[in-house]
Design an enzyme around this catalytic site. Structure first.
Site, PDB file in Angstrom:
ATOM      1  N   ASP A  21      57.638  29.933   9.147  1.00  0.00           N
ATOM      2  CA  ASP A  21      56.800  29.756  10.130  1.00  0.00           C
ATOM      3  C   ASP A  21      55.609  30.987  10.146  1.00  0.00           C
ATOM      4  OD1 ASP A  21      55.218  29.305  12.718  1.00  0.00           O
ATOM      5  OD2 ASP A  21      56.876  29.570  13.945  1.00  0.00           O
ATOM      6  N   THR A  32      43.502  22.094   9.905  1.00  0.00           N
ATOM      7  CA  THR A  32      42.116  21.556   9.366  1.00  0.00           C
ATOM      8  C   THR A  32      41.572  20.305  10.051  1.00  0.00           C
ATOM      9  OG1 THR A  32      43.550  20.266   7.832  1.00  0.00           O
ATOM     10  CG2 THR A  32      42.680  22.462   6.923  1.00  0.00           C
ATOM     11  N   THR A  43      36.547  28.329   3.951  1.00  0.00           N
ATOM     12  CA  THR A  43      35.497  26.944   4.278  1.00  0.00           C
ATOM     13  C   THR A  43      34.144  27.196   4.201  1.00  0.00           C
ATOM     14  OG1 THR A  43      35.141  24.996   5.654  1.00  0.00           O
ATOM     15  CG2 THR A  43      35.997  27.285   6.747  1.00  0.00           C
ATOM     16  N   ASP A  44      33.319  26.182   3.888  1.00  0.00           N
ATOM     17  CA  ASP A  44      31.920  26.167   3.967  1.00  0.00           C
ATOM     18  C   ASP A  44      31.468  26.017   5.494  1.00  0.00           C
ATOM     19  OD1 ASP A  44      33.150  23.491   3.978  1.00  0.00           O
ATOM     20  OD2 ASP A  44      31.111  22.654   3.952  1.00  0.00           O
ATOM     21  N   TYR A 100      36.728  25.291  14.332  1.00  0.00           N
ATOM     22  CA  TYR A 100      37.429  25.504  13.128  1.00  0.00           C
ATOM     23  C   TYR A 100      36.644  26.723  11.988  1.00  0.00           C
ATOM     24  CZ  TYR A 100      38.291  24.200   8.232  1.00  0.00           C
ATOM     25  OH  TYR A 100      38.924  24.263   6.673  1.00  0.00           O
ATOM     26  N   TRP A 111      34.818  20.157   1.085  1.00  0.00           N
ATOM     27  CA  TRP A 111      34.753  18.851   0.895  1.00  0.00           C
ATOM     28  C   TRP A 111      35.923  18.457  -0.041  1.00  0.00           C
ATOM     29  CZ3 TRP A 111      29.636  15.654  -0.123  1.00  0.00           C
ATOM     30  CH2 TRP A 111      28.790  16.088   0.907  1.00  0.00           C
TER      31      TRP A 111
END
Length: 283
Positions: A37, A63, A102-103, A126, A151
């Site tokens: 965890d 996500t 992430t972008d 996010y 993506w």
């Protein structure tokens, strides 16, 4: 080396497990929430010490971009705090860590590919939590590599490619957004990049990785249908305004990959080549 992989049941985690066989010189500890965890700081520190972990690849994340808007606490815990716990544990052992980002840390208002030192400006829960995760990893682990991607798709789990194939077979007509532009990333190519970094040795910093080329979601959907041999579904272009979502998406999220290519000496495939490879496996 003893390498801890978190989020092993996700798209990237599954691809990492497939490629591990090509790198048998290392010992891998593939974990998901049932094995470890990552929101439990004490559990992480005990695991890292018990297994004498030398490096961590954190493939785990929250996500569900739209759901995150109403589930901020859990998103913050998984995307911001958990990476801090992992980085602190491995940092104490002078080990290394790769954090996948992430972008969405950008607002998508650029018209030229985003470079690693461009100003961040996330406009979703996010994106904000992933950016805090980046800061935390760099704060607690000196030998850390942040890889921003975009993506993501693969043969595993739920993703755009598999959804377009399913809907293309179920429906005669489909609307897909054409005014959001970026580059798809085949998770296996990202996993190959991660292994290239591990083998060469982690050069700390922020990097961008996606496949090569530029495309809209609409064009991507059309390509999926063409390569999958789906001819009975008409794909229509939609404006973002016609398909409102709880979380704002970047309109432009093309990432500049020069730094990762030069640092690790890798070649990145064109998006259509990788899409073809994935679809052949899905068939």
């Amino acid at each position: 080396m003893n390498i801890l992989i978190t989020g092993c049941n996700g798209q990237l985690g599954n691809e990492m497990q497939l490629l591990e066989k090509q790198h048998p010189q290392h010992t891998y500890f593939n974990t998901d929430v049932t094995e470890l965890d990552i929101t439990n700081r004490e559990a992480i520190e005990a695991y890292v010490e018990q297994h004498q972990i030398d490096g961590i690849v954190n493939c785990a994340a929250y996500t569900a971009v739209d759901k995150a808007e109403s589930d901020e606490d859990l998103c913050q815990l998984l995307n911001a705090e958990a990476p801090a716990f992992l980085a602190h544990a491995i940092g104490q052992r002078k080990g290394w860590m790769i954090q996948v980002s992430t972008d969405y840390v950008f607002d998508g208002t650029h018209h030229t590919p985003y470079q690693e030192d461009d100003d961040t400006c996330p406009n979703s829960v996010y994106g904000r939590t992933k950016l805090v995760g980046e800061f935390n990893v760099q704060k607690f682990c000196q030998r850390s590599m942040i890889i921003r991607t975009a993506w993501l798709y693969s043969t595993f789990g739920n993703n755009f490619v598999k959804t377009m194939m399913r809907l293309g077979r179920e429906r005669s007509q489909l609307g897909v957004i054409f005014d959001q532009v970026g580059t798809p990333t085949y998770a296996r190519d990202l996993a190959r990049c991660i292994f290239a970094a591990i083998e060469k040795g982690i050069v700390a910093g922020i990097y961008h990785f996606s496949n090569e080329g530029v495309i809209s979601w609409y064009d991507f959907a059309k390509a999926v249908h063409r390569l999958a041999g789906i001819t009975t579904c008409q794909v229509r272009p939609l404006h973002t305004s016609e398909y409102p979502t709880p979380a704002a998406r970047p309109h432009f999220s093309v990432l500049d990959k020069t730094k990762v290519k030069q640092t690790y000496g890798i070649e990145i495939p064109y998006w259509e080549e990788s899409l073809r490879e994935c679809i052949e496996q899905l068939k």
